[in-house]
Design a protein around this motif. Structure first.
Motif, PDB file in Angstrom:
ATOM      1  N   LEU A  86      41.209  44.614  43.956  1.00 43.39           N
ATOM      2  CA  LEU A  86      40.206  44.131  43.002  1.00 43.39           C
ATOM      3  C   LEU A  86      39.879  42.646  43.153  1.00 43.39           C
ATOM      4  O   LEU A  86      38.701  42.275  43.044  1.00 43.39           O
ATOM      5  CB  LEU A  86      40.665  44.440  41.571  1.00 43.39           C
ATOM      6  N   PRO A  87      40.852  41.745  43.397  1.00 42.57           N
ATOM      7  CA  PRO A  87      40.458  40.342  43.592  1.00 42.57           C
ATOM      8  C   PRO A  87      39.470  40.173  44.744  1.00 42.57           C
ATOM      9  O   PRO A  87      38.495  39.413  44.635  1.00 42.57           O
ATOM     10  CB  PRO A  87      41.795  39.640  43.875  1.00 42.57           C
ATOM     11  N   THR A  88      39.693  40.893  45.848  1.00 42.42           N
ATOM     12  CA  THR A  88      38.785  40.801  46.991  1.00 42.42           C
ATOM     13  C   THR A  88      37.420  41.394  46.660  1.00 42.42           C
ATOM     14  O   THR A  88      36.370  40.824  47.002  1.00 42.42           O
ATOM     15  CB  THR A  88      39.390  41.529  48.203  1.00 42.42           C
ATOM     16  N   LEU A  89      37.415  42.530  45.971  1.00 45.39           N
ATOM     17  CA  LEU A  89      36.144  43.170  45.620  1.00 45.39           C
ATOM     18  C   LEU A  89      35.335  42.310  44.649  1.00 45.39           C
ATOM     19  O   LEU A  89      34.104  42.226  44.764  1.00 45.39           O
ATOM     20  CB  LEU A  89      36.402  44.548  45.009  1.00 45.39           C
ATOM     21  N   MET A  90      36.012  41.671  43.693  1.00 48.56           N
ATOM     22  CA  MET A  90      35.284  40.844  42.732  1.00 48.56           C
ATOM     23  C   MET A  90      34.733  39.584  43.405  1.00 48.56           C
ATOM     24  O   MET A  90      33.635  39.127  43.073  1.00 48.56           O
ATOM     25  CB  MET A  90      36.187  40.471  41.556  1.00 48.56           C
ATOM     26  N   ALA A  91      35.478  39.034  44.362  1.00 50.29           N
ATOM     27  CA  ALA A  91      34.968  37.874  45.103  1.00 50.29           C
ATOM     28  C   ALA A  91      33.717  38.251  45.889  1.00 50.29           C
ATOM     29  O   ALA A  91      32.752  37.474  45.972  1.00 50.29           O
ATOM     30  CB  ALA A  91      36.051  37.333  46.032  1.00 50.29           C
ATOM     31  N   ALA A  92      33.707  39.458  46.461  1.00 46.32           N
ATOM     32  CA  ALA A  92      32.537  39.915  47.213  1.00 46.32           C
ATOM     33  C   ALA A  92      31.326  40.119  46.311  1.00 46.32           C
ATOM     34  O   ALA A  92      30.188  40.122  46.788  1.00 46.32           O
ATOM     35  CB  ALA A  92      32.873  41.214  47.943  1.00 46.32           C
ATOM     36  N   ARG A  93      31.556  40.265  45.013  1.00 47.31           N
ATOM     37  CA  ARG A  93      30.457  40.457  44.056  1.00 47.31           C
ATOM     38  C   ARG A  93      30.014  39.143  43.427  1.00 47.31           C
ATOM     39  O   ARG A  93      29.285  39.147  42.438  1.00 47.31           O
ATOM     40  CB  ARG A  93      30.898  41.445  42.975  1.00 47.31           C
ATOM     41  N   GLY A  94      30.464  38.038  43.988  1.00 52.95           N
ATOM     42  CA  GLY A  94      29.989  36.741  43.530  1.00 52.95           C
ATOM     43  C   GLY A  94      30.855  36.053  42.503  1.00 52.95           C
ATOM     44  O   GLY A  94      30.478  34.998  41.983  1.00 52.95           O
ATOM     45  N   PHE A  95      32.023  36.597  42.208  1.00 54.53           N
ATOM     46  CA  PHE A  95      32.930  35.959  41.258  1.00 54.53           C
ATOM     47  C   PHE A  95      33.768  34.900  41.975  1.00 54.53           C
ATOM     48  O   PHE A  95      34.146  35.075  43.140  1.00 54.53           O
ATOM     49  CB  PHE A  95      33.873  36.984  40.628  1.00 54.53           C
ATOM     50  N   THR A  96      34.065  33.825  41.270  1.00 52.67           N
ATOM     51  CA  THR A  96      35.057  32.864  41.743  1.00 52.67           C
ATOM     52  C   THR A  96      36.419  33.353  41.285  1.00 52.67           C
ATOM     53  O   THR A  96      36.666  33.481  40.079  1.00 52.67           O
ATOM     54  CB  THR A  96      34.792  31.461  41.172  1.00 52.67           C
ATOM     55  N   VAL A  97      37.301  33.653  42.230  1.00 55.71           N
ATOM     56  CA  VAL A  97      38.595  34.267  41.921  1.00 55.71           C
ATOM     57  C   VAL A  97      39.695  33.237  42.153  1.00 55.71           C
ATOM     58  O   VAL A  97      39.821  32.684  43.246  1.00 55.71           O
ATOM     59  CB  VAL A  97      38.832  35.514  42.795  1.00 55.71           C
ATOM     60  N   THR A  98      40.500  32.991  41.112  1.00 55.79           N
ATOM     61  CA  THR A  98      41.560  31.987  41.182  1.00 55.79           C
ATOM     62  C   THR A  98      42.896  32.612  40.800  1.00 55.79           C
ATOM     63  O   THR A  98      43.023  33.154  39.695  1.00 55.79           O
ATOM     64  CB  THR A  98      41.268  30.817  40.219  1.00 55.79           C
ATOM     65  N   PRO A  99      43.910  32.560  41.675  1.00 52.60           N
ATOM     66  CA  PRO A  99      45.238  33.068  41.297  1.00 52.60           C
ATOM     67  C   PRO A  99      45.831  32.233  40.164  1.00 52.60           C
ATOM     68  O   PRO A  99      45.739  31.004  40.173  1.00 52.60           O
ATOM     69  CB  PRO A  99      46.059  32.914  42.578  1.00 52.60           C
ATOM     70  N   VAL A 100      46.432  32.895  39.198  1.00 53.93           N
ATOM     71  CA  VAL A 100      47.087  32.215  38.080  1.00 53.93           C
ATOM     72  C   VAL A 100      48.583  32.504  38.089  1.00 53.93           C
ATOM     73  O   VAL A 100      49.406  31.597  38.040  1.00 53.93           O
ATOM     74  CB  VAL A 100      46.464  32.642  36.733  1.00 53.93           C
ATOM     75  N   LEU A 101      48.949  33.787  38.151  1.00 45.71           N
ATOM     76  CA  LEU A 101      50.357  34.192  38.269  1.00 45.71           C
ATOM     77  C   LEU A 101      50.489  35.056  39.515  1.00 45.71           C
ATOM     78  O   LEU A 101      50.195  36.246  39.487  1.00 45.71           O
ATOM     79  CB  LEU A 101      50.801  34.995  37.042  1.00 45.71           C
ATOM     80  N   THR A 102      50.921  34.466  40.601  1.00 41.83           N
ATOM     81  CA  THR A 102      51.105  35.240  41.835  1.00 41.83           C
ATOM     82  C   THR A 102      52.334  34.790  42.612  1.00 41.83           C
ATOM     83  O   THR A 102      52.604  35.317  43.685  1.00 41.83           O
ATOM     84  CB  THR A 102      49.877  35.110  42.759  1.00 41.83           C
ATOM     85  N   ASP A 103      53.086  33.818  42.091  1.00 42.66           N
ATOM     86  CA  ASP A 103      54.274  33.323  42.779  1.00 42.66           C
ATOM     87  C   ASP A 103      55.523  33.944  42.177  1.00 42.66           C
ATOM     88  O   ASP A 103      55.592  34.187  40.969  1.00 42.66           O
ATOM     89  CB  ASP A 103      54.374  31.794  42.670  1.00 42.66           C
ATOM     90  N   ALA A 104      56.521  34.172  43.034  1.00 44.14           N
ATOM     91  CA  ALA A 104      57.781  34.736  42.560  1.00 44.14           C
ATOM     92  C   ALA A 104      58.386  33.818  41.507  1.00 44.14           C
ATOM     93  O   ALA A 104      58.411  32.605  41.651  1.00 44.14           O
ATOM     94  CB  ALA A 104      58.742  34.918  43.732  1.00 44.14           C
ATOM     95  N   GLN A 105      58.868  34.424  40.433  1.00 39.48           N
ATOM     96  CA  GLN A 105      59.447  33.665  39.334  1.00 39.48           C
ATOM     97  C   GLN A 105      60.800  34.245  38.967  1.00 39.48           C
ATOM     98  O   GLN A 105      61.047  35.429  39.134  1.00 39.48           O
ATOM     99  CB  GLN A 105      58.539  33.724  38.097  1.00 39.48           C
ATOM    100  N   ALA A 106      61.669  33.406  38.451  1.00 34.96           N
ATOM    101  CA  ALA A 106      62.967  33.851  37.929  1.00 34.96           C
ATOM    102  C   ALA A 106      63.089  33.278  36.525  1.00 34.96           C
ATOM    103  O   ALA A 106      63.342  32.098  36.349  1.00 34.96           O
ATOM    104  CB  ALA A 106      64.106  33.363  38.812  1.00 34.96           C
ATOM    105  N   GLN A 107      62.871  34.122  35.529  1.00 36.69           N
ATOM    106  CA  GLN A 107      62.871  33.655  34.150  1.00 36.69           C
ATOM    107  C   GLN A 107      63.715  34.596  33.300  1.00 36.69           C
ATOM    108  O   GLN A 107      63.876  35.766  33.618  1.00 36.69           O
ATOM    109  CB  GLN A 107      61.449  33.615  33.590  1.00 36.69           C
ATOM    110  N   THR A 108      64.224  34.074  32.210  1.00 39.18           N
ATOM    111  CA  THR A 108      65.039  34.869  31.302  1.00 39.18           C
ATOM    112  C   THR A 108      64.588  34.614  29.880  1.00 39.18           C
ATOM    113  O   THR A 108      64.474  33.469  29.457  1.00 39.18           O
ATOM    114  CB  THR A 108      66.527  34.494  31.427  1.00 39.18           C
ATOM    115  N   ALA A 109      64.320  35.686  29.145  1.00 37.28           N
ATOM    116  CA  ALA A 109      63.943  35.536  27.744  1.00 37.28           C
ATOM    117  C   ALA A 109      65.170  35.147  26.930  1.00 37.28           C
ATOM    118  O   ALA A 109      66.264  35.643  27.168  1.00 37.28           O
ATOM    119  CB  ALA A 109      63.359  36.844  27.212  1.00 37.28           C
ATOM    120  N   GLN A 110      65.002  34.250  25.987  1.00 40.51           N
ATOM    121  CA  GLN A 110      66.093  33.801  25.143  1.00 40.51           C
ATOM    122  C   GLN A 110      65.933  34.385  23.746  1.00 40.51           C
ATOM    123  O   GLN A 110      64.841  34.391  23.193  1.00 40.51           O
ATOM    124  CB  GLN A 110      66.093  32.270  25.053  1.00 40.51           C
ATOM    125  N   PRO A 111      67.036  34.887  23.142  1.00 37.28           N
ATOM    126  CA  PRO A 111      66.931  35.384  21.772  1.00 37.28           C
ATOM    127  C   PRO A 111      66.482  34.277  20.834  1.00 37.28           C
ATOM    128  O   PRO A 111      66.814  33.109  21.027  1.00 37.28           O
ATOM    129  CB  PRO A 111      68.363  35.840  21.451  1.00 37.28           C
TER     130      PRO A 111
END
Length: 428
Positions: free
Chosen positions: A323-348
């Motif tokens: 979908l990112p590639t298809l939307m770019a081909a349709r004239g959208f500016t596509v910007t990655p926001v969350l695409t990097d590996a992350q290591a996070q832990t939720a805290q109570p």
């Protein structure tokens, strides 16, 4: 089943017949609303020791709030005609601590006018299609002999009551079992990301739009012929019996939770799911063939003046037909926001401490205990103007420098002096 919203198809099925009700189940009002989305086996324990716990029973502390959700999954911002929409790659199963979206996802969803999903399982037409029983003659032809016995064994091993799935089309029966296999690893359809987003949208009165119909998805699954459907049933049973599917789903869930778009892009290299022509045809039908239609729906909503939060399976985001590639081909500016590996832990969320009382004013100009040496604190002294607790250095000409500004929330020296003087004058 990869690429299909399993939770939507499982909704309404009753898996509770041979199980017993949890005696001390938590009250619904004490649970996060997202947890209430799942319909199947939510408040039950499996009757057999080998069966995995139910979704609610799998939680260590049901209803315990999280300080913040953790950003998981893959998110892209797409812009066109001065408006912003979003592409969010989801996963159709999840863990209990994934039900609250992370801050980035929450913000993007809040800024959007519409939530777009593959299916809206609450839609009447969708629910009708999903509950439609299969043709008995078709069931007899496709599910006979050894194939029927294999399906029965897998149904029993999944702790599904006999007869629960028997009226569904054959491909949906194995799809349901595929959605349950990862429960042993703490992954449940009840906690599927798409459904938790839908609950959040409904709670905020945000419109939900389906990008596909249930009939379209069913056609994709079956392949359109009995021969192809039987072929897919056999392939799914092979994966269930070998245990391969469970490992694949766990790995996919881990990749998604890390927002590891780079590894997801290499899915074909490690999934061990494209080895035969039949598997390759199925993957093409499930992903590449559907993506243009999904892109059409997103573009249509955006062009209609809507800011769209489009949440579809993460595998729809990868490759030249993603979908990112298809939307770019349709004239959208596509910007990655969350695409990097992350290591996070939720805290109570910690218990809130009782607020401590503020310092009481001192009489006779004496500093309150704990305020000695505090810069800029104004302390009333008799009927005279207030002075800082710490003397300011003298300026040239013998004039004293003005006291430093009091911290936010503290009374300034001048109003305190004025008030004290006024009170003294009244007493006189």
């Amino acid at each position: 089943m990869r690429g299909i919203d399993v939770q939507a198809w499982l909704r309404g099925l009753d898996f509770t017949a041979p199980t017993r009700l949890v005696q001390n189940a938590p009250r619904l009002s004490h649970l996060p609303r997202q947890l209430l989305a799942g319909a199947c086996c939510v408040f039950t324990f499996a009757a057999h020791a080998a069966c995995p716990p139910s979704a609610i029973a799998s939680l260590e502390k049901p209803g315990m709030g999280l300080r913040n959700g953790i950003d998981r999954g893959m998110l892209w911002r797409i812009e066109k005609d001065g408006r912003t929409s979003w592409l969010y790659g989801t996963i159709h199963i999840g863990r209990g601590d994934w039900v609250r979206p992370g801050p980035t996802i929450q913000k993007a969803l809040a800024q959007s006018d519409t939530l777009a999903l593959e299916l809206d399982s609450r839609d009447e037409a969708t629910a009708k299609t999903m509950s439609q029983p299969a043709d008995p003659d078709l069931l007899a032809r496709v599910l006979s002999g050894e194939r029927a016995r294999r399906l029965e064994r897998q149904t029993s091993e999944a702790c599904v009551p006999p007869g629960t799935l028997s009226k569904l089309p054959p491909i949906l029966q194995v799809t349901a079992l595929a959605g349950l296999v990862a429960r042993a690893d703490g992954l449940y359809p009840e906690f599927g990301v798409d459904e938790t987003l839908a609950v959040s949208a409904r709670n905020s009165n945000k419109p939900i739009v389906a990008l596909e119909s249930a009939a379209e998805q069913l056609k994709v699954l079956t392949g359109g012929t009995e021969v192809e459907e039987a072929e897919q049933v056999d392939a799914a049973l092979d994966e269930l019996e070998s245990g391969k599917l469970r490992g694949q789903m766990k790995e996919l869930a881990d990749v998604w939770a890390r927002s590891d778009a780079a590894r997801l892009t290499r899915y074909a290299e490690w999934c061990d799911c494209l080895n035969t022509p039949a598997e390759q045809r199925l993957m093409k039908r499930l992903l590449d063939d559907r993506n243009p239609g999904l892109a059409d729906g997103i573009e249509r909503l955006h062009a209609g003046g809507k800011s769209v939060f489009a949440a579809v399976g993460a595998l729809h985001m990868i490759g030249p037909q993603g979908l990112p590639t298809l939307m770019a081909a349709r004239g959208f500016t596509v910007t990655p926001v969350l695409t990097d590996a992350q290591a996070q832990t939720a805290q109570p969320m910690p218990a809130l401490a009782a607020p401590s009382p503020g310092p009481r004013s001192a009489r006779g100009g004496k500093a309150v205990k704990g305020q000695r040496g505090q810069k800029g604190a104004a302390v009333a002294k008799g009927g005279k103007g207030a002075k800082s607790t710490k003397a300011a250095p003298a300026q040239k000409g013998g004039a004293k420098a003005p006291a430093k500004a009091a911290p936010r929330g503290a009374a300034s020296a001048r109003p305190a002096a004025h008030t004290t003087a006024a009170k003294t004058k009244v007493r006189r």
